[in-house]
Design a protein around this motif. Structure first.
Motif, PDB file in Angstrom:
ATOM      1  N   ARG A 126     -43.186   2.246  28.315  1.00  0.00           N
ATOM      2  CA  ARG A 126     -41.772   3.342  28.307  1.00  0.00           C
ATOM      3  C   ARG A 126     -40.766   2.241  27.810  1.00  0.00           C
ATOM      4  O   ARG A 126     -39.656   2.658  27.026  1.00  0.00           O
ATOM      5  N   ILE A 127     -40.553   1.046  28.395  1.00  0.00           N
ATOM      6  CA  ILE A 127     -39.598   0.100  28.065  1.00  0.00           C
ATOM      7  C   ILE A 127     -39.519  -0.195  26.645  1.00  0.00           C
ATOM      8  O   ILE A 127     -38.452  -0.318  25.812  1.00  0.00           O
ATOM      9  N   SER A 128     -40.585  -0.371  25.985  1.00  0.00           N
ATOM     10  CA  SER A 128     -40.971  -0.915  24.639  1.00  0.00           C
ATOM     11  C   SER A 128     -40.514   0.526  23.906  1.00  0.00           C
ATOM     12  O   SER A 128     -39.564   0.280  22.636  1.00  0.00           O
ATOM     13  N   THR A 129     -40.920   1.829  24.233  1.00  0.00           N
ATOM     14  CA  THR A 129     -40.143   2.773  23.553  1.00  0.00           C
ATOM     15  C   THR A 129     -39.007   2.849  23.619  1.00  0.00           C
ATOM     16  O   THR A 129     -38.116   3.170  22.581  1.00  0.00           O
ATOM     17  N   LEU A 130     -38.201   2.704  24.696  1.00  0.00           N
ATOM     18  CA  LEU A 130     -36.767   2.862  25.058  1.00  0.00           C
ATOM     19  C   LEU A 130     -36.025   1.786  24.020  1.00  0.00           C
ATOM     20  O   LEU A 130     -35.032   1.953  23.321  1.00  0.00           O
ATOM     21  N   GLU A 131     -36.614   0.544  23.973  1.00  0.00           N
ATOM     22  CA  GLU A 131     -36.041  -0.376  23.291  1.00  0.00           C
ATOM     23  C   GLU A 131     -36.054  -0.296  21.587  1.00  0.00           C
ATOM     24  O   GLU A 131     -35.053  -0.549  21.011  1.00  0.00           O
ATOM     25  N   ALA A 132     -37.140   0.363  21.142  1.00  0.00           N
ATOM     26  CA  ALA A 132     -37.136   0.858  19.918  1.00  0.00           C
ATOM     27  C   ALA A 132     -36.413   1.957  19.583  1.00  0.00           C
ATOM     28  O   ALA A 132     -35.615   1.924  18.474  1.00  0.00           O
ATOM     29  N   GLN A 133     -36.094   2.946  20.287  1.00  0.00           N
ATOM     30  CA  GLN A 133     -35.099   3.934  20.247  1.00  0.00           C
ATOM     31  C   GLN A 133     -33.598   3.461  20.311  1.00  0.00           C
ATOM     32  O   GLN A 133     -32.822   3.735  19.724  1.00  0.00           O
ATOM     33  N   ASN A 134     -33.516   2.515  21.121  1.00  0.00           N
ATOM     34  CA  ASN A 134     -32.126   1.613  21.169  1.00  0.00           C
ATOM     35  C   ASN A 134     -31.821   1.005  20.004  1.00  0.00           C
ATOM     36  O   ASN A 134     -30.728   1.071  19.622  1.00  0.00           O
ATOM     37  N   ALA A 135     -32.805   0.421  19.565  1.00  0.00           N
ATOM     38  CA  ALA A 135     -32.561  -0.476  18.136  1.00  0.00           C
ATOM     39  C   ALA A 135     -32.106   0.563  17.080  1.00  0.00           C
ATOM     40  O   ALA A 135     -31.316   0.331  16.025  1.00  0.00           O
ATOM     41  N   GLU A 136     -33.033   1.847  16.997  1.00  0.00           N
ATOM     42  CA  GLU A 136     -32.788   2.758  16.069  1.00  0.00           C
ATOM     43  C   GLU A 136     -31.491   3.370  16.012  1.00  0.00           C
ATOM     44  O   GLU A 136     -30.680   3.694  15.015  1.00  0.00           O
ATOM     45  N   LEU A 137     -31.042   3.699  17.530  1.00  0.00           N
ATOM     46  CA  LEU A 137     -29.632   4.076  17.630  1.00  0.00           C
ATOM     47  C   LEU A 137     -28.579   3.295  17.305  1.00  0.00           C
ATOM     48  O   LEU A 137     -27.515   3.660  16.691  1.00  0.00           O
ATOM     49  N   HIS A 138     -28.718   2.123  17.706  1.00  0.00           N
ATOM     50  CA  HIS A 138     -27.767   0.751  17.156  1.00  0.00           C
ATOM     51  C   HIS A 138     -27.526   0.781  15.650  1.00  0.00           C
ATOM     52  O   HIS A 138     -26.395   0.469  15.230  1.00  0.00           O
ATOM     53  N   LYS A 139     -28.336   1.271  14.967  1.00  0.00           N
ATOM     54  CA  LYS A 139     -28.303   1.034  13.463  1.00  0.00           C
ATOM     55  C   LYS A 139     -27.348   2.167  12.986  1.00  0.00           C
ATOM     56  O   LYS A 139     -26.567   1.740  11.886  1.00  0.00           O
TER      57      LYS A 139
END
Length: 131
Positions: free
Chosen positions: A87-100
């Motif tokens: 779940r952390i990995s998924t959230l970090e990926a979503q966070n990186a995508e949202l920061h773009k």
């Protein structure tokens, strides 16, 4: 009564009892008493050891059950850790995508506060490309 009568011999004096047979009887009695005492002590110790063995077997069984339960909880915890890590990995990926998108948008807001139109156009362009 005649003069030639033989005198009746007196019976021999009784022989004193020998001390050895009495000492042997006392010694054998003491030995039998010691053997009986040792037998009783052995029986008492055996029964006590058997009872202690039963208690130790019960303690061992309880410890084995506790260990099995702890191993089960450990497996559940490891599964939970794996789930949380995923779940952390998924959230970090979503966070990186949202920061773009969010970072260029924030830059465009900051550029709008300033007076430089070129910086604002550049920031809005990056925001448009990433959002």
């Amino acid at each position: 009564m005649t003069d030639h009568a033989l005198p009746i011999p007196s019976p021999p004096p009784p022989t004193p009892p020998k001390a050895r047979p009495r000492a042997a009887v006392v010694m054998l009695g003491a030995l039998v008493l010691a053997l009986v005492g040792a037998s009783v002590l052995t029986i008492v110790l055996f029964v006590g050891a058997r009872d202690e063995h039963s208690l130790e077997v019960q303690r061992l069984d309880q410890t084995n059950r506790s260990l099995t339960e702890a191993e089960g909880r450990l497996e559940e915890t490891e599964t939970s850790i794996d789930t949380v890590a995923g779940r952390i990995s998924t959230l970090e990926a979503q966070n990186a995508e949202l920061h773009k998108c969010a970072d260029p948008a924030k830059d465009s807001i900051n550029a709008a506060k300033g007076d430089d139109d070129a910086v604002l156009r550049d920031a809005v362009g990056r925001a448009a490309d990433n959002c």
